[in-house]
Design a protein around this motif. Structure first.
Motif, mmCIF file in Angstrom:
data_model
loop_
_atom_site.group_PDB
_atom_site.id
_atom_site.type_symbol
_atom_site.label_atom_id
_atom_site.label_comp_id
_atom_site.label_asym_id
_atom_site.label_seq_id
_atom_site.Cartn_x
_atom_site.Cartn_y
_atom_site.Cartn_z
ATOM 1 N N ALA A 168 7.648 -5.842 -2.295
ATOM 2 C CA ALA A 168 8.379 -4.612 -2.175
ATOM 3 C C ALA A 168 8.142 -3.715 -1.277
ATOM 4 O O ALA A 168 8.636 -2.323 -1.168
ATOM 5 N N GLY A 169 7.078 -3.975 -0.375
ATOM 6 C CA GLY A 169 6.924 -2.884 0.661
ATOM 7 C C GLY A 169 5.712 -1.820 0.499
ATOM 8 O O GLY A 169 5.862 -0.826 1.056
ATOM 9 N N VAL A 170 5.183 -1.983 -0.775
ATOM 10 C CA VAL A 170 4.233 -1.042 -1.242
ATOM 11 C C VAL A 170 2.949 -1.248 -1.089
ATOM 12 O O VAL A 170 2.102 -2.312 -1.439
ATOM 13 N N GLU A 171 2.288 -0.520 -0.038
ATOM 14 C CA GLU A 171 0.878 -0.814 0.708
ATOM 15 C C GLU A 171 -0.197 0.097 -0.116
ATOM 16 O O GLU A 171 -1.493 -0.134 -0.286
ATOM 17 N N GLN A 172 0.296 1.470 -0.610
ATOM 18 C CA GLN A 172 -0.488 2.331 -0.993
ATOM 19 C C GLN A 172 0.160 2.972 -2.396
ATOM 20 O O GLN A 172 1.175 3.617 -2.429
ATOM 21 N N ALA A 173 -0.880 2.946 -3.395
ATOM 22 C CA ALA A 173 -0.241 3.518 -4.655
ATOM 23 C C ALA A 173 -1.498 3.575 -5.641
ATOM 24 O O ALA A 173 -2.307 2.808 -5.389
ATOM 25 N N ASP A 174 -1.506 4.661 -6.443
ATOM 26 C CA ASP A 174 -2.033 4.414 -7.457
ATOM 27 C C ASP A 174 -1.619 3.346 -8.579
ATOM 28 O O ASP A 174 -0.538 3.233 -8.819
ATOM 29 N N VAL A 175 -2.397 2.539 -9.349
ATOM 30 C CA VAL A 175 -2.046 1.654 -10.230
ATOM 31 C C VAL A 175 -2.398 2.120 -11.879
ATOM 32 O O VAL A 175 -3.663 2.227 -11.821
ATOM 33 N N LEU A 176 -1.753 2.739 -12.445
ATOM 34 C CA LEU A 176 -2.051 3.452 -13.861
ATOM 35 C C LEU A 176 -2.129 2.132 -14.751
ATOM 36 O O LEU A 176 -1.072 1.317 -14.984
ATOM 37 N N VAL A 177 -3.465 2.072 -15.486
ATOM 38 C CA VAL A 177 -3.682 0.838 -16.624
ATOM 39 C C VAL A 177 -3.953 1.493 -17.971
ATOM 40 O O VAL A 177 -4.787 2.340 -17.892
ATOM 41 N N CYS A 178 -3.390 0.932 -18.965
ATOM 42 C CA CYS A 178 -3.591 1.282 -20.168
ATOM 43 C C CYS A 178 -4.950 0.781 -20.481
ATOM 44 O O CYS A 178 -5.138 -0.290 -20.180
ATOM 45 N N CYS A 179 -5.978 1.682 -21.106
ATOM 46 C CA CYS A 179 -7.241 1.057 -21.062
ATOM 47 C C CYS A 179 -7.861 1.368 -22.339
ATOM 48 O O CYS A 179 -7.983 2.433 -22.879
ATOM 49 N N ALA A 295 -1.380 14.953 -10.779
ATOM 50 C CA ALA A 295 -2.626 14.279 -10.934
ATOM 51 C C ALA A 295 -2.708 12.896 -9.984
ATOM 52 O O ALA A 295 -3.640 12.238 -9.929
ATOM 53 N N ILE A 296 -1.490 12.457 -9.621
ATOM 54 C CA ILE A 296 -1.216 11.413 -8.903
ATOM 55 C C ILE A 296 -0.908 11.565 -7.401
ATOM 56 O O ILE A 296 -0.098 12.541 -7.335
ATOM 57 N N ASP A 297 -1.362 10.685 -6.517
ATOM 58 C CA ASP A 297 -1.102 10.787 -5.100
ATOM 59 C C ASP A 297 -0.166 9.758 -4.675
ATOM 60 O O ASP A 297 0.128 8.654 -5.244
ATOM 61 N N GLY A 298 0.550 10.177 -3.604
ATOM 62 C CA GLY A 298 1.501 9.149 -3.000
ATOM 63 C C GLY A 298 3.023 9.354 -3.439
ATOM 64 O O GLY A 298 3.445 9.725 -4.466
ATOM 65 N N ASP A 299 3.707 8.409 -2.847
ATOM 66 C CA ASP A 299 5.180 8.369 -3.113
ATOM 67 C C ASP A 299 5.459 7.227 -4.175
ATOM 68 O O ASP A 299 6.453 7.296 -4.533
ATOM 69 N N ASP A 300 4.561 6.256 -4.327
ATOM 70 C CA ASP A 300 4.696 5.343 -5.255
ATOM 71 C C ASP A 300 3.552 5.433 -6.288
ATOM 72 O O ASP A 300 2.460 5.679 -6.069
ATOM 73 N N VAL A 301 3.853 4.809 -7.644
ATOM 74 C CA VAL A 301 2.960 4.660 -8.525
ATOM 75 C C VAL A 301 3.411 3.404 -9.386
ATOM 76 O O VAL A 301 4.627 3.156 -9.608
ATOM 77 N N ILE A 302 2.335 2.588 -9.478
ATOM 78 C CA ILE A 302 2.511 1.371 -10.236
ATOM 79 C C ILE A 302 2.018 1.503 -11.816
ATOM 80 O O ILE A 302 0.916 2.127 -11.840
ATOM 81 N N VAL A 303 2.647 1.018 -12.866
ATOM 82 C CA VAL A 303 2.319 1.518 -14.133
ATOM 83 C C VAL A 303 2.422 0.051 -14.964
ATOM 84 O O VAL A 303 3.405 -0.753 -14.711
ATOM 85 N N THR A 304 1.394 -0.242 -15.806
ATOM 86 C CA THR A 304 1.361 -1.297 -16.766
ATOM 87 C C THR A 304 1.919 -0.929 -17.990
ATOM 88 O O THR A 304 1.814 0.368 -18.488
ATOM 89 N N ILE A 305 2.920 -1.647 -18.755
ATOM 90 C CA ILE A 305 3.315 -1.440 -19.840
ATOM 91 C C ILE A 305 2.596 -2.641 -20.760
ATOM 92 O O ILE A 305 3.090 -3.668 -20.625
ATOM 93 N N SER A 306 1.225 -2.403 -21.432
ATOM 94 C CA SER A 306 0.408 -3.440 -21.865
ATOM 95 C C SER A 306 0.901 -4.277 -22.996
ATOM 96 O O SER A 306 0.510 -5.282 -23.154
ATOM 97 N N GLY A 307 1.729 -3.438 -23.988
ATOM 98 C CA GLY A 307 2.019 -4.135 -25.272
ATOM 99 C C GLY A 307 3.468 -3.605 -25.714
ATOM 100 O O GLY A 307 3.573 -2.631 -25.671
ATOM 101 N N GLY A 308 3.921 -4.379 -26.498
ATOM 102 C CA GLY A 308 5.245 -3.765 -27.123
ATOM 103 C C GLY A 308 5.097 -3.973 -28.709
ATOM 104 O O GLY A 308 6.368 -4.198 -29.318
#
Length: 323
Positions: A168-179, A295-308
């Motif tokens: 997708a051309g995303v090289e810099q991003a915060d990856v938010l993970v349900c923890c 609280a998030i940096d950059g033009d992109d953010v990657i997010v997990t939806i860990s469960g449904g």
């Protein structure tokens, strides 16, 4: 733990786990003020990423050891992952679950063929119960997060994110993970450290149960004062794992927290904008992307939806939060 273990787990999972996509929505981008890329592990077998770690752990066992059966303790998602992986391997599974776990998760675990042993979350120790049953029955304990092969299995999510972000051309991003205990967070962090070093993992937790965020800030393992009392039951643990915390401390950015109402809001947005069903604990990362923009940096953010795996009445409650 290393990248080779994660790559080996990916080979064992090939043909068994689903390769989940990376989804976008212009509506979510507008709310977040940046492009939001969503990794929907709610579409994984059993409705959560936990199947990956369960399959990785069971498939790595010596066949004779595996044949004797396995045991796990879980509020529901790890339970279902182990139950299905055990059934697919043709072995017995015993699952120790809190009595207040969502009814859907208890029912699904039993439907997958596992024996369910219930305990009181506030007054009994699941680790002790699991260890006693394992010893008395000769079962192998599959821990929910603090085990190398489980972390390796969860790390395959990171391998997929790295490849999909690159495409997708995303090289810099915060990856938010349900923890919760950090199995998914540390596994993804290890994978991205090698395959996509420009992507920084940040754990997201419910307010009041932010042991990982506090541990990252202090540099040592911190415990939660309570172990129940939040809608995000799937990611409530007493403290980070002995294996997961050093990985997170080395590789992760600062943790984020969200409220129950914000998790419900994110559940509703996931459904309205992407037709995804998320449970509260599985929606906290999306909630952070939508409600913690500053609280998030950059033009992109990657997010997990860990469960449904959410009970219908609670899902309906999330939709009502928009009215």
């Amino acid at each position: 733990m290393n990248i080779e273990m994660i790559r080996a787990a990916a080979k064992r999972l090939d043909g068994h786990a689903r390769l989940t996509p990376l989804l976008t929505s212009p509506f979510l981008d507008e709310i977040a003020g940046r492009r939001v890329w969503i990794k929907p592990e709610c579409l994984q077998h059993t409705g959560s990423f936990k199947f990956r770690g369960a399959w990785s752990a069971l498939s790595a066992l010596d066949p004779d050891v595996r044949r004797a059966g396995v045991i796990a303790f879980s509020s529901g998602n790890h339970a279902q992952g182990v139950a299905l992986a055990a059934r697919m391997h043709g072995v017995a599974a015993v699952i120790v679950m809190p009595r207040d776990a969502p009814a859907l998760k208890i029912a699904n675990t039993r439907a997958l063929g596992a024996e369910v042993v219930l305990y009181e979350r506030g007054s009994q120790d699941r680790d002790i119960i699991g260890a006693e049953l394992a010893q008395s029955r000769g079962l192998t304990l599959i821990k929910p997060f603090d085990a190398p092969q489980v972390i390796a299995g969860q790390g395959t999510v990171g391998l997929e994110i790295a490849a999909q972000a690159q495409a997708a051309g995303v090289e810099q991003a915060d990856v938010l993970v349900c923890c919760g205990g950090g199995g998914l967070t540390s596994g993804i962090a290890l994978a991205l450290d090698t395959d996509a070093p420009g992507l920084r993992v940040r754990p997201v937790e419910p307010q009041g149960f932010d042991d990982v965020a506090r541990s990252l800030a202090s540099g040592q393992i911190e415990r939660n004062a309570a172990t129940s009392g939040n809608l995000c039951d799937a990611i409530i643990t007493p403290q980070p794992g002995d294996l997961t915390f050093p990985i997170m401390h080395r590789l992760c950015g600062p943790g984020l927290t969200v409220s129950e109402d914000e998790a419900l809001y994110a559940m509703a947005q996931a459904f309205l904008r992407l037709k995804l069903v998320a449970e509260p604990g599985g929606a906290v990362a999306l909630a952070a992307a939508l409600c913690r923009q500053d609280a998030i940096d950059g033009d992109d953010v990657i997010v997990t939806i860990s469960g449904g795996n959410v009970d219908p009445h609670l899902f309906a409650q999330s939709l009502e939060s928009l009215t």
